[in-house]
Motif scaffolding. Structure first.
Motif, short mmCIF file in Angstrom:
data_model
loop_
_atom_site.label_atom_id
_atom_site.label_comp_id
_atom_site.label_asym_id
_atom_site.label_seq_id
_atom_site.Cartn_x
_atom_site.Cartn_y
_atom_site.Cartn_z
N ASP A 1 3.52 3.03 8.92
CA ASP A 1 4.19 4.22 9.46
C ASP A 1 3.87 4.49 10.93
OD1 ASP A 1 5.46 4.80 7.07
OD2 ASP A 1 3.82 6.04 6.31
N ARG B 1 6.17 10.48 4.52
CA ARG B 1 5.76 9.48 3.51
C ARG B 1 5.13 10.21 2.34
NH1 ARG B 1 6.32 4.17 2.32
NH2 ARG B 1 6.17 3.59 4.53
N THR C 1 3.43 11.96 7.80
CA THR C 1 2.58 10.77 7.76
C THR C 1 1.19 11.07 8.35
OG1 THR C 1 3.77 10.14 9.76
CG2 THR C 1 4.35 8.99 7.76
#
Ligand code: GRG
Length: 296
Positions: free
Chosen positions: A88, A98, A103
């Motif tokens: 990511d 995510r 993230t």
């Protein structure tokens, strides 16, 4: 027990084991342990790899083998989470969502996200080194299995080919190479770890390896389909990323119907591989079906 209840119970069991296996959030330096736990314990984590590990242990050795497999199941989830955190990062897929949340680098910054990934990768090896060994599979064999799967010939090979393939016309064989490395290798090791924790013989280990390779690529074909058919909310990660990044995918190369047919064909191959295990592999069969039908 309903299959959904089985999945929920396994998730809970794995979450408890992971909680015991990781340094506490308050342990100095607290930021790194918070960052590791933030990604590892995100609500959107499905825990498919550790569940496959426990199901393989059950198929090879019954209920007792499931408890024995827990440390190895935790290790594969640590490797998987590390790969997601690094994937990511802006230098890789540059994603900000995510497992249903921002993230790791969005919350903790890039430096800490790199280190949280590094620390989870390293911790996986510590867990395997501390796990008990079995007559057929000593600690060295277990560490070797994890190292090969996580290294530049498998997981990282897939990621390199993926990065280098962006914006280029790649064929089905190259796409398969990417997914055998990025996805199927760790899925296969999850199953092999389960079998090793039950001290399974070489033939059974080969059976699960064949199952894992077919299931792993099927999993990725389905992932590619979901990327174009589902929403970001449903997936818990950004949808439509593959098209935006001009990535070759199964739907792009085969069309949506062709990709669905390929997922079914690979799942059928996975089922065929399980035949020698008979009724003992009931959970593994149900998992293969669940992965084929999944919507996130
Ligand atoms: C070594 C940095 C590095 C990367 C290796 C694994 C990987 C390559 C990148 C991660 C991103 C990615 C698209 C991997 C393919 C496998 C895949 C579909 C991962 C998502 O797995 P799920 O759906 O995720 O099981 P959860 O969050 O539920 O665990």
């Amino acid at each position: 027990m309903l299959f959904s209840a089985y999945l929920a119970a396994q998730r809970q069991r794995i979450d408890r084991a992971l909680d015991r296996a990781l340094p506490k959030e308050t342990r100095k330096p607290a930021t790194i342990h918070r960052a590791m736990r933030y990604s590892l314990f995100a609500n959107g984590a499905k825990r498919l790899r550790p569940i496959l590990c426990l199901a393989a242990a059950e198929a090879c050795g019954g209920a007792r083998a499931v408890s024995e497999a827990l440390p190895l199941a935790c290790a594969v989830e640590c490797i998987h989470t590390y790969s997601l955190i690094h994937d990511d990062l802006p230098a890789m897929d540059n994603d900000d969502f995510r497992r249903g949340q921002p993230t790791c680098h969005k919350v903790f910054g890039e430096g800490l996200a790199v280190l949280a990934g590094d620390a989870l990768l390293t911790h996986a090896f510590e867990l395997v080194a501390r796990a008990r060994a079995w007559p057929r599979y000593d600690t060295r064999a277990l560490l070797h299995e994890l190292a090969v799967t996580s290294g530049s010939l498998k997981l990282i090979a897939g990621q390199v080919a993926d990065l280098e393939g962006e914006g280029k016309a790649i064929d089905l064989a190259q796409l398969r190479f990417i997914h055998e490395g990025k996805t199927a290798a760790l899925l296969t090791t999850s199953l092999r770890f389960g079998a090793m924790s039950a001290n399974a013989d070489a033939t059974t280990l080969r059976t699960l390896t064949t199952f894992g390779r077919a299931l792993g690529v099927a999993f990725q074909v389905i992932d590619d389909i979901l990327d174009v058919t589902q929403t970001t909310e449903k997936l818990g990660k950004s949808a439509g990323k593959d098209v935006a990044a001009q990535k070759a995918t199964y739907p792009a190369l085969l069309g949506l119907d062709g990709a669905r047919a390929e997922a079914k064909r690979l799942t059928a191959r996975a089922h065929a591989a399980l035949r020698p295990l008979g009724a003992r592999a009931e959970k593994l069969r149900a998992l293969a079906e669940h992965l084929l039908q999944r919507e996130n």
